[in-house]
Design a protein around this motif. Structure first.
Motif, PDB file in Angstrom:
ATOM      1  N   ALA A  89      -3.694 -41.366  -4.681  1.00 14.47           N
ATOM      2  CA  ALA A  89      -3.910 -40.010  -4.177  1.00 14.47           C
ATOM      3  C   ALA A  89      -2.618 -39.207  -4.121  1.00 14.47           C
ATOM      4  O   ALA A  89      -2.605 -38.003  -4.371  1.00 14.47           O
ATOM      5  CB  ALA A  89      -4.563 -40.078  -2.797  1.00 14.47           C
ATOM      6  N   TYR A 129      -2.791 -36.115   2.259  1.00 11.23           N
ATOM      7  CA  TYR A 129      -3.026 -34.682   2.365  1.00 11.23           C
ATOM      8  C   TYR A 129      -1.718 -33.931   2.161  1.00 11.23           C
ATOM      9  O   TYR A 129      -0.623 -34.463   2.357  1.00 11.23           O
ATOM     10  CB  TYR A 129      -3.650 -34.313   3.715  1.00 11.23           C
ATOM     11  CG  TYR A 129      -2.757 -34.568   4.914  1.00 11.23           C
ATOM     12  CD1 TYR A 129      -1.873 -33.595   5.378  1.00 11.23           C
ATOM     13  CD2 TYR A 129      -2.801 -35.788   5.595  1.00 11.23           C
ATOM     14  CE1 TYR A 129      -1.061 -33.818   6.467  1.00 11.23           C
ATOM     15  CE2 TYR A 129      -1.992 -36.028   6.682  1.00 11.23           C
ATOM     16  CZ  TYR A 129      -1.119 -35.045   7.119  1.00 11.23           C
ATOM     17  OH  TYR A 129      -0.303 -35.289   8.192  1.00 11.23           O
ATOM     18  N   VAL A 165      -5.035 -29.634   1.011  1.00  9.06           N
ATOM     19  CA  VAL A 165      -5.840 -30.521   0.186  1.00  9.06           C
ATOM     20  C   VAL A 165      -5.706 -31.953   0.700  1.00  9.06           C
ATOM     21  O   VAL A 165      -4.593 -32.465   0.837  1.00  9.06           O
ATOM     22  CB  VAL A 165      -5.415 -30.451  -1.294  1.00  9.06           C
ATOM     23  CG1 VAL A 165      -6.254 -31.402  -2.138  1.00  9.06           C
ATOM     24  CG2 VAL A 165      -5.530 -29.019  -1.812  1.00  9.06           C
ATOM     25  N   THR A 166      -6.839 -32.569   0.987  1.00  7.48           N
ATOM     26  CA  THR A 166      -6.873 -33.985   1.353  1.00  7.48           C
ATOM     27  C   THR A 166      -7.498 -34.743   0.187  1.00  7.48           C
ATOM     28  O   THR A 166      -8.654 -34.503  -0.155  1.00  7.48           O
ATOM     29  CB  THR A 166      -7.702 -34.210   2.629  1.00  7.48           C
ATOM     30  OG1 THR A 166      -7.174 -33.426   3.696  1.00  7.48           O
ATOM     31  CG2 THR A 166      -7.684 -35.690   3.024  1.00  7.48           C
ATOM     32  N   TRP A 167      -6.731 -35.632  -0.412  1.00  8.17           N
ATOM     33  CA  TRP A 167      -7.169 -36.295  -1.641  1.00  8.17           C
ATOM     34  C   TRP A 167      -7.501 -37.763  -1.382  1.00  8.17           C
ATOM     35  O   TRP A 167      -6.757 -38.467  -0.689  1.00  8.17           O
ATOM     36  CB  TRP A 167      -6.090 -36.201  -2.713  1.00  8.17           C
ATOM     37  CG  TRP A 167      -6.637 -36.423  -4.102  1.00  8.17           C
ATOM     38  CD1 TRP A 167      -6.944 -37.609  -4.684  1.00  8.17           C
ATOM     39  CD2 TRP A 167      -6.951 -35.408  -5.062  1.00  8.17           C
ATOM     40  NE1 TRP A 167      -7.439 -37.418  -5.951  1.00  8.17           N
ATOM     41  CE2 TRP A 167      -7.450 -36.065  -6.211  1.00  8.17           C
ATOM     42  CE3 TRP A 167      -6.856 -34.022  -5.073  1.00  8.17           C
ATOM     43  CZ2 TRP A 167      -7.846 -35.382  -7.360  1.00  8.17           C
ATOM     44  CZ3 TRP A 167      -7.256 -33.345  -6.210  1.00  8.17           C
ATOM     45  CH2 TRP A 167      -7.737 -34.014  -7.331  1.00  8.17           C
ATOM     46  N   CYS A 170     -11.522 -34.648  -3.306  1.00  2.36           N
ATOM     47  CA  CYS A 170     -10.694 -33.960  -2.314  1.00  2.36           C
ATOM     48  C   CYS A 170     -11.510 -32.984  -1.471  1.00  2.36           C
ATOM     49  O   CYS A 170     -12.596 -32.543  -1.858  1.00  2.36           O
ATOM     50  CB  CYS A 170      -9.562 -33.199  -3.001  1.00  2.36           C
ATOM     51  SG  CYS A 170     -10.098 -31.899  -4.129  1.00  2.36           S
ATOM     52  N   ILE A 225      -1.709 -35.235  -5.410  1.00  3.36           N
ATOM     53  CA  ILE A 225      -1.222 -34.173  -4.518  1.00  3.36           C
ATOM     54  C   ILE A 225       0.133 -33.655  -4.978  1.00  3.36           C
ATOM     55  O   ILE A 225       0.363 -32.441  -5.075  1.00  3.36           O
ATOM     56  CB  ILE A 225      -1.136 -34.691  -3.065  1.00  3.36           C
ATOM     57  CG1 ILE A 225      -2.538 -34.875  -2.482  1.00  3.36           C
ATOM     58  CG2 ILE A 225      -0.334 -33.725  -2.197  1.00  3.36           C
ATOM     59  CD1 ILE A 225      -3.292 -33.589  -2.241  1.00  3.36           C
ATOM     60  N   LYS A 259      -5.444 -42.339   0.555  1.00  4.86           N
ATOM     61  CA  LYS A 259      -5.785 -40.989   1.014  1.00  4.86           C
ATOM     62  C   LYS A 259      -4.497 -40.291   1.458  1.00  4.86           C
ATOM     63  O   LYS A 259      -3.708 -40.850   2.209  1.00  4.86           O
ATOM     64  CB  LYS A 259      -6.777 -41.043   2.174  1.00  4.86           C
ATOM     65  CG  LYS A 259      -7.175 -39.638   2.669  1.00  4.86           C
ATOM     66  CD  LYS A 259      -8.346 -39.692   3.648  1.00  4.86           C
ATOM     67  CE  LYS A 259      -7.943 -40.166   5.019  1.00  4.86           C
ATOM     68  NZ  LYS A 259      -9.041 -39.992   6.014  1.00  4.86           N
TER      69      LYS A 259
END
Length: 474
Positions: A201, A52, A171-173, A159, A205, A50
């Motif tokens: 992730a 961002y 954006v948090t992926w 996301c 990003i 994860k």
């Protein structure tokens, strides 16, 4: 998925040195136990991450790019090489939608097998400023597993997009994938190529950030004088045409990297285990019709991505490795900066080759935290003039070759701007050559053998030249 995006639950732990989060598997299994998930085996592994980041594009534009498979491929061309919508399950409106999609992911090297997914993509608006996009694998994955040495299953991934001011989004992926290596592939480079970030992730990003910067250059151009060739490319229409052709060039190059099997040609016994060669008949109007031969290989270099990238970008040293330069100097005629990082640009280069006075080279290059690429193709002067005069860019034939550079998996590339970084890297190169025109329905075994030998020799000699020039022949 919504739970995974929170920062205050014990499923993920934030890294002390970056904006990455590591999964706590025991807590995940306890909170999200699923008896229907794919079974595990000794060859199964999980890839979860994860990250961002702030992306220079507003939330509505991002969603529009994620929903349309063509725009989706254009947004992440170095990751997604094929995509299509299989069925729209709920068209919804700006409050949400759901559709069944297919995508093929491939990056880095022909030694790494592509990943195929059938998945449900779901959008939902959480509040006035926040949306979520969730991808989860669908059972149609069984239809594409035959013949693959591995397959991957996507658990809820995707996301959260939070709209910020001035056209930016946070954006948090999330990437959460189970991979099953049915037939383990043994290759000296694979441990260096495949790490937590390869399909993770952070790659999504970083790629989004770079491509959104590129997009903002295209839509934000202003009209300048046409007396200087470098200023001509700042004319909005001309700039858009050049950027479209260059994007297609990058996408074409990434597509040809799916060459995991060493093919059986008459000269294949001379190939190294990292070499790949293929021949295909092309009917696409955006490439020259006929038989196209592709040769690719990967090699390790004891140099950082930035150092290798700088060498390949240097017009003064290009004559030492590029056959198109004919061992002569080259001149940069025009440049489009596609981002704030030095080296991220599109250029038109003129080699000094007397017998090829009308040949130019279109090139796009980029570097980020996770690696770099330099992709180029010959393009004749009349085609460039046609583009400048408003010609149809969809009919421009382009046959790209180029390089992908990635860190060797043993170090992060946090100092990718630093010129004296000493991390090792994997250099992948691929060349394409038209060997027979479309008038011929087939090519003989003798023609195949001759073409394979010629292109493979070009590949091998280029490797030797690059290693010798960089001082790492041993």
């Amino acid at each position: 998925m919504a739970e995974l995006l929170k920062f205050d639950i014990p499923i993920s732990i934030e890294s002390s040195i970056s904006n990455e989060f590591l999964f706590n598997w025991e807590n995940y299994e306890e909170i999200f136990s699923n008896p229907n998930q794919p079974g595990e085996s000794p060859t199964t592994r999980f890839e979860s991450s994860k990250v961002y980041g702030v992306v220079p594009m507003n939330v509505i534009e991002l969603i529009q790019n994620f929903l349309d498979p063509i725009k989706w491929m254009n947004m992440v061309p170095t990751i997604v090489t094929k995509a299509r919508t299989v069925e729209v399950l709920d068209s919804g409106d700006l409050g949400g939608s759901m559709q069944l999609m297919y995508e093929k992911l491939h990056i880095l090297s022909p030694l790494v097998e592509a990943r195929n997914y059938y998945f449900i993509r779901y959008f939902r608006k959480l509040d006035e400023k926040t949306w979520i996009m969730v991808d989860v694998s669908y059972d149609l994955i069984k239809e594409i597993q035959s013949g693959e040495t591995s397959h991957a299953w996507k658990f809820p991934s995707g996301c959260a997009i939070q709209d910020l001011e001035h056209g930016e989004s946070r954006v948090t992926w999330i990437e959460h994938v189970q991979v099953d290596e049915k037939i383990p592939v043994h290759n000296m480079f694979l441990p260096l190529l495949i790490d937590r970030q390869t399909y993770g992730a952070k790659r999504w990003i970083v790629t989004l950030q770079r491509m959104c910067e590129r997009y903002s250059v295209e839509v934000g151009a202003t009209s300048l004088s046409r007396h200087d060739p470098k200023q001509v490319l700042n004319d909005p229409e001309i700039l858009e045409n050049i950027m479209q052709i260059s994007l297609r060039m990058v996408k074409r190059f990434c597509e040809i990297l799916s060459m995991t099997e060493k093919l059986d040609f008459p000269t294949s016994s001379k190939f190294k285990s990292e070499d790949r060669v293929s021949i295909r008949k092309n009917e696409d109007i955006t490439q020259q019709k006929g038989f196209i031969i592709t040769a690719a290989t990967s090699l390790w270099l004891p140099l950082s991505c930035r150092n290798v990238f700088n060498f390949l970008k240097d017009n003064n040293s290009r004559c030492q490795w590029d056959v198109l330069a004919g061992e002569n100097t080259v001149t940069e005629l025009a440049r489009i900066e596609t981002g704030c990082v030095p080296g991220n640009n599109i250029t038109i280069i003129q080699p000094y080759v007397p017998e090829e006075k009308n040949m130019l080279i279109l090139q796009e290059s980029a570097i980020d935290e996770l690696g770099a690429f330099l992709i180029y193709a010959p393009i004749d002067l009349s085609t460039v003039n046609s583009i400048f005069n408003g010609g149809d860019v969809n009919k421009v034939s382009i046959l790209p070759s180029g390089f992908i550079i990635c860190p060797d998996g043993r170090h992060n590339l946090d100092t990718y701007i630093t010129k004296n970084a000493q991390n090792g890297s994997i250099l992948t190169m691929a060349f394409q050559i038209l060997i027979c025109h479309a008038d011929n329905a087939s090519i003989s075994l003798k023609q195949q053998k001759s073409a394979v030998t010629s292109v493979h020799n070009l590949l091998s000699s280029t490797v030797l030249k690059i290693k010798a020039t960089l001082g790492c022949s041993d």
